[in-house]
Write a protein that holds these residues in place. Structure first.
Motif, PDB file in Angstrom:
ATOM      1  N   TYR A 674     -62.948   6.585 -42.958  1.00 12.95           N
ATOM      2  CA  TYR A 674     -64.198   6.005 -42.491  1.00 12.95           C
ATOM      3  C   TYR A 674     -64.659   6.691 -41.222  1.00 12.95           C
ATOM      4  N   GLU A 675     -63.716   6.943 -40.330  1.00 10.38           N
ATOM      5  CA  GLU A 675     -64.060   7.601 -39.062  1.00 10.38           C
ATOM      6  C   GLU A 675     -64.645   8.985 -39.333  1.00 10.38           C
ATOM      7  N   LYS A 676     -64.069   9.718 -40.286  1.00  8.02           N
ATOM      8  CA  LYS A 676     -64.556  11.064 -40.592  1.00  8.02           C
ATOM      9  C   LYS A 676     -65.977  10.993 -41.168  1.00  8.02           C
ATOM     10  N   SER A 677     -66.216  10.010 -42.069  1.00  9.10           N
ATOM     11  CA  SER A 677     -67.555   9.895 -42.656  1.00  9.10           C
ATOM     12  C   SER A 677     -68.590   9.519 -41.593  1.00  9.10           C
ATOM     13  N   ILE A 678     -68.147   8.719 -40.618  1.00 12.66           N
ATOM     14  CA  ILE A 678     -69.067   8.322 -39.541  1.00 12.66           C
ATOM     15  C   ILE A 678     -69.411   9.523 -38.673  1.00 12.66           C
ATOM     16  N   ILE A 679     -68.403  10.319 -38.337  1.00 10.98           N
ATOM     17  CA  ILE A 679     -68.640  11.495 -37.496  1.00 10.98           C
ATOM     18  C   ILE A 679     -69.544  12.492 -38.222  1.00 10.98           C
ATOM     19  N   ASN A 680     -69.398  12.577 -39.532  1.00  8.02           N
ATOM     20  CA  ASN A 680     -70.239  13.502 -40.301  1.00  8.02           C
ATOM     21  C   ASN A 680     -71.705  13.059 -40.316  1.00  8.02           C
ATOM     22  N   TYR A 681     -71.959  11.805 -39.928  1.00 11.79           N
ATOM     23  CA  TYR A 681     -73.326  11.288 -39.910  1.00 11.79           C
ATOM     24  C   TYR A 681     -74.057  11.643 -38.612  1.00 11.79           C
ATOM     25  N   LYS A 682     -73.341  12.239 -37.649  1.00 13.07           N
ATOM     26  CA  LYS A 682     -73.898  12.518 -36.321  1.00 13.07           C
ATOM     27  C   LYS A 682     -75.147  13.398 -36.367  1.00 13.07           C
ATOM     28  N   PRO A 683     -75.255  14.424 -37.261  1.00 13.09           N
ATOM     29  CA  PRO A 683     -76.491  15.247 -37.264  1.00 13.09           C
ATOM     30  C   PRO A 683     -77.757  14.430 -37.490  1.00 13.09           C
ATOM     31  N   LYS A 684     -77.676  13.368 -38.273  1.00 14.68           N
ATOM     32  CA  LYS A 684     -78.870  12.560 -38.496  1.00 14.68           C
ATOM     33  C   LYS A 684     -79.276  11.836 -37.205  1.00 14.68           C
ATOM     34  N   ILE A 685     -78.264  11.406 -36.436  1.00 15.57           N
ATOM     35  CA  ILE A 685     -78.568  10.773 -35.137  1.00 15.57           C
ATOM     36  C   ILE A 685     -79.245  11.786 -34.220  1.00 15.57           C
ATOM     37  N   ASP A 686     -78.722  13.013 -34.206  1.00 11.61           N
ATOM     38  CA  ASP A 686     -79.309  14.059 -33.354  1.00 11.61           C
ATOM     39  C   ASP A 686     -80.743  14.365 -33.785  1.00 11.61           C
ATOM     40  N   GLN A 687     -80.990  14.389 -35.101  1.00 10.62           N
ATOM     41  CA  GLN A 687     -82.348  14.648 -35.589  1.00 10.62           C
ATOM     42  C   GLN A 687     -83.297  13.541 -35.118  1.00 10.62           C
ATOM     43  N   LEU A 688     -82.805  12.278 -35.185  1.00  6.97           N
ATOM     44  CA  LEU A 688     -83.627  11.169 -34.721  1.00  6.97           C
ATOM     45  C   LEU A 688     -83.900  11.270 -33.221  1.00  6.97           C
ATOM     46  N   GLU A 689     -82.918  11.761 -32.462  1.00  7.59           N
ATOM     47  CA  GLU A 689     -83.110  11.966 -31.016  1.00  7.59           C
ATOM     48  C   GLU A 689     -84.230  12.975 -30.779  1.00  7.59           C
ATOM     49  N   GLY A 690     -84.269  14.050 -31.614  1.00  7.10           N
ATOM     50  CA  GLY A 690     -85.335  15.037 -31.465  1.00  7.10           C
ATOM     51  C   GLY A 690     -86.704  14.434 -31.717  1.00  7.10           C
ATOM     52  N   ASP A 691     -86.813  13.617 -32.776  1.00 13.02           N
ATOM     53  CA  ASP A 691     -88.093  12.956 -33.051  1.00 13.02           C
ATOM     54  C   ASP A 691     -88.480  12.024 -31.909  1.00 13.02           C
ATOM     55  N   HIS A 692     -87.473  11.327 -31.358  1.00 15.08           N
ATOM     56  CA  HIS A 692     -87.747  10.410 -30.248  1.00 15.08           C
ATOM     57  C   HIS A 692     -88.257  11.167 -29.021  1.00 15.08           C
ATOM     58  N   GLN A 693     -87.709  12.350 -28.769  1.00 12.95           N
ATOM     59  CA  GLN A 693     -88.167  13.145 -27.633  1.00 12.95           C
ATOM     60  C   GLN A 693     -89.633  13.547 -27.813  1.00 12.95           C
TER      61      GLN A 693
END
Length: 892
Positions: A674-693
């Motif tokens: 589960y931890e590995k699958s969660i960490i693999n989801y990080k690029p989507k969070i980063d993409q959302l950060e870019g849109d937020h900026q």
């Protein structure tokens, strides 16, 4: 120190309830007593070359306590025990307490065990008892002893000092002046008392403490900040510190008393003779002053001016304020000296003093009564005269004020009424002048009352024989003559204005029509210019669309507005035609408005120029809002996916942590996946950060397409990472506990099943009642009686040491494994004793050293008491002390 008493100090020791209540209500007192009692003890212990740092710790072995008693009493106590065991410490403390009891002090509920255990209250109570017995009990001042004697000594020593009033041993010392006064009374060269201020207690206290420590060898037992910061400083700490001053100055006091007695005896006769001379001189001076003062008070010569009478009143006030009070003091002192002299002569068996003729106390009282009678009459006369002159001055000032106001009002009025300004005025000016003249006539009528009042006041001043009546009458006559002339001029001007008004009415009607239509049209143009130049701030495409619609509606009104403009200019042209045709003398412009045709045409041209600029600005803003809407939708689409995904993962992790599928290693592997699958989801969070900026750079503050903000996503993501890491750590700790304690998988499953069964809300923790029910289900005998509650409280202190009110599964497993281990340890201790002791009730030192490793054997010997039974042999050690020493020691 809960309870203590003394047979010889009942009159100054507090009841035991007061001590306990004080300690409970104000912890600051305990802090003050710690410092004060520690400093007091060190002031004696340093004579023996030692000191204490912690009052409840350093007296636990009894050695320094016995040394302290030897120093302050000058006697030798029994030889102390040098061993480190508890029994040795208790023995030493008992010797000290026995010595205190031998000095007539009865100690109640203060035992050696409490002192050895470091009981703060008991230790402070014991030290206070020692201080009372050896530092305060023997104080004696004027047939009072102990606390009352010490308080009386402080009051006697500080009586001459300003702002010092010692009534107790707590708040009377807060400002520090009491300590400074004691030092200055005995050593005035050490403190400049005149520079001290009552409103600066910290400086006063620190000055006294520093001087006492440096020059009087009195240690600093108190903190200035503690005394000032406490509403009621600790009485015992203050008494202890003040008693040090008493002992420091007691020798000087005895010498001072002896010297005073000698001086008093030698000075009695000189004082009596001096008092006689002083009485005669003081009586003569006082009678002479009364003789000179009475004629001045009987003078009733009136004054014509208020200033002169006020000077007399001021002289009388100076007499009352400056001259008489010293004489009142002299009279009082004269009577005091007379009575004192007679008393001293009578006590010395000498004849009574008889003053010279006319200087008896009764003679002086009679003369003083005459002075006060004259003073009373003079004061009444002064006040009556002042009231009379105040009335005259008030009337005169009132006349001057009203006359000045009237003259100021009439100034220029005659010239104004004689003007010919109406001959070249327009109709509007004529009407304005006529209205202005009507207002003047109303004002003139209103001033009629003031003129009558001026005349009435002048008449009253004449009747009261005012000293400056001629100038008042002349001024009043001038005002009346001017008033008659103003009336005639007013009537003449009205007739001229009414004749001129009719000539200009036609032109005025045209001017009025122009003004009525030009003003609203001008306001419309100014409002249009403001709207066209107004900076707009919008955040949505709907708002910019609304502004565009409003602008289009405005452009549709421009043709009608142009027609109104041409009509207004036509009225102005008609006026110009009439003026040229009839040769009317136009002295000015339109009186109803300042708006000119040129101004109207200029503003109209400006409005026409602003319209296309507004069109361009609205079009650009519409394009920008379309781009912002695209950014909102893009961010909302991603956030609406990521937010629920984080929530789902949080719930799945919670279910994994409480379910029992497979072994702990299976659960651990599952969580790490589960931890590995969660960490693999990080690029989507980063993409959302870019849109937020991009949204922030575009200054977009709200988004109707999603309820999630970037802050919500960040917090949820951090919580998700923290939760998975904490859950993995909990499972790893459970594996460590299982392996270390030898718990089988079946036991672990049983523990988890019981824990989950009582975890009703699936929070992963148990409340106290849930945990109690779980223990009972596992076979623990925890009843609802006092014993059961005590046992449950002990268990809760183990599983919830931080008192959070919840029990985690890890704490539950640790407790269950430790309970099992404790039972095994107890059995091992019993078995070890049976093997080593055999049939005996003891075990010898040699047997321990022979059967156990050296370090463990010495460890036991140091903690076991000697066995003293009938079958004892040299080196025998008791079984009970063996069990006490070894129980719970898992390394043996």
């Amino acid at each position: 120190m809960d309870h203590y008493d003394s047979q010889q100090t009942n009159d100054y020791m507090q009841p035991e309830e007061d001590w306990d209540r004080d300690m409970l209500l104000d912890p600051a007192w305990e802090k003050q007593q710690r410092k004060t009692f520690t400093a007091w003890c060190n002031s004696h212990l340093r004579k023996a070359g030692t000191q204490i740092d912690n009052i409840e710790e350093d007296f636990r072995d009894g050695l320094k306590l016995m040394l302290l008693l030897e120093v302050i009493s000058g006697e030798r106590l029994a030889k102390p025990e040098r061993g480190k065991m508890r029994v040795h410490k208790i023995s030493n403390v008992n010797k000290a307490l026995d010595f205190i009891a031998s000095k007539g002090v009865k100690l109640v509920s203060i035992g050696a065990e409490e002192i050895v255990d470091g009981n703060v209250k008991m230790t402070l109570g014991m030290i206070w008892t020692i201080i009372l017995r050896f530092a305060i009990q023997d104080i004696s001042v004027e047939e009072t002893s102990a606390k009352e004697g010490l308080l009386l000594w402080c009051q006697r020593k500080t009586a001459p000092y300003k702002n010092v009033n010692i009534q107790n041993f707590h708040i009377s010392w807060k400002d520090g002046l009491g300590f400074c006064a004691l030092i200055h009374r005995h050593r005035p060269e050490l403190i400049d008392y005149g520079k001290l201020r009552k409103d600066d207690p910290l400086t006063n206290l620190n000055t006294a403490f520093d001087v006492a420590e440096k020059y009087l060898d009195i240690p600093k037992m108190l903190d200035a900040e503690d005394i000032v910061g406490t509403a009621r400083p600790d009485e015992k700490a203050i008494m202890t510190y003040v008693s040090s001053f008493y002992h420091a100055f007691s020798g000087a006091q005895k010498a001072e008393t002896a010297a005073n007695r000698i001086c008093k005896v030698l000075a009695v006769n000189q004082e009596n003779e001096q008092l006689m001379e002083d009485y005669e001189k003081l009586a003569s001076d006082l009678l002479e002053w009364i003789r000179r003062t009475i004629p001045w008070l009987e003078n009733r010569a009136p004054e014509n001016t208020m200033q002169a009478m006020q000077q007399k009143l001021e002289d009388f006030r100076d007499y009352r304020r400056l001259h008489k009070p010293p004489k009142v003091q002299e009279k009082c002192q004269l009577e005091i000296n007379f009575n004192t002299l007679q008393t001293k002569l009578r006590l010395s068996n000498r004849p009574a003093f008889m003053p010279s003729e006319g200087k008896m106390v009764s003679d002086i009282n009679n003369a003083w009564g005459g002075l006060e009678q004259a003073e009373k009459g003079y004061e009444e006369w002064l006040l009556n005269e002042i009231r009379r002159l105040e009335r005259l001055d008030h009337l005169a000032e009132k006349f001057r004020q009203k006359a000045s106001i009237h003259e100021s009002w009439t100034d220029g009025k005659e010239a104004m009424l004689q003007q010919k300004d109406y001959e070249t005025a327009t109709l509007s000016e004529i009407k304005a002048l006529l209205k202005k003249h009507e207002a003047f006539e109303s004002d003139l009528a209103a001033h009629q009352d003031r003129v009558e009042q001026i005349a009435a006041i002048a008449q009253e001043l004449n009747e009261l024989d005012y000293y400056d009546s001629p100038s008042v009458n002349a001024r009043c006559q001038k005002i009346c003559d001017q008033w008659d002339n103003l009336g005639a001029l007013t009537q003449k001007r009205r007739e001229a204005l009414e004749r001129t008004e009719k000539l200009l009415e036609t032109i005025d009607q045209l001017y009025l029509e122009y003004a009525k239509r030009a003003a609203p049209f001008n306001n419309w143009m100014e409002g249009a210019m403001e709207d066209l130049q107004d900076t707009f701030i919008v955040h949505t495409i709907e708002e910019i669309q609304g502004l565009t619609t409003a602008h289009e509606q405005f452009k549709a009104t421009l043709p009608d507005a142009d027609k109104e403009r041409q009509a207004i200019l036509g009225i102005h042209n008609e006026v110009s035609k009439i003026v040229q045709t009839y040769h009317v003398n136009m002295a000015g412009t339109n009186p109803y408005t300042t708006i000119t045709p040129q101004e109207i045409n200029g503003k109209w041209d400006h409005v026409r120029q602003l319209v296309p600029r507004r069109d361009q600005a609205l079009m650009e803003e519409h394009t920008r809002q379309q781009q912002n809407e695209r950014l909102r939708k893009q961010f909302g689409a991603q956030a609406n996916v990521i937010g629920p995904w984080i929530q789902t993962k949080m719930e799945e992790i919670g279910r994994i942590s409480i379910e029992m599928h497979g072994t702990l290693e299976d659960q651990l592997n599952h969580l790490r996946q589960y931890e590995k699958s969660i960490i693999n989801y990080k690029p989507k969070i980063d993409q959302l950060e870019g849109d937020h900026q991009q949204i922030q750079e575009a200054l977009i503050f709200d988004n109707k397409h999603t309820n999630y903000t970037m802050e919500h996503i960040r917090v949820g993501w951090e919580q998700l990472l923290t939760t998975i890491a904490r859950t993995i750590n909990e499972v790893e700790n459970q594996i460590l506990t299982r392996d270390a304690k030898g718990i089988s998988q079946e036991q672990m499953n049983e523990f988890r099943a019981s824990f989950n069964h009582f975890d009703r809300d699936h929070s992963g923790t148990l409340g106290p009642e849930e945990f109690k029910a779980c223990l009972i289900s596992l076979g623990y005998d925890i009843g609802n009686d006092a014993q059961g509650e005590a046992e449950f409280a002990r268990i809760m202190s183990i599983v919830d040491p931080n008192r959070l009110g919840v029990v985690t599964f890890q704490a539950f497993i640790d407790f269950m494994s430790r309970e099992t281990a404790d039972t095994d340890t107890a059995d091992q201790v019993m078995a070890s004793f049976k093997i080593l002791a055999g049939d005996k009730n003891y075990i010898t030192v040699d047997e321990l050293r022979r059967e156990l490793p050296p370090d463990q054997a010495e460890y036991c010997i140091a903690r076991m008491a000697p066995y003293s039974g009938p079958d004892a042999v040299p080196g025998a050690l008791d079984y009970m002390s063996f069990s006490t020493a070894l129980y719970g020691e898992s390394d043996l």
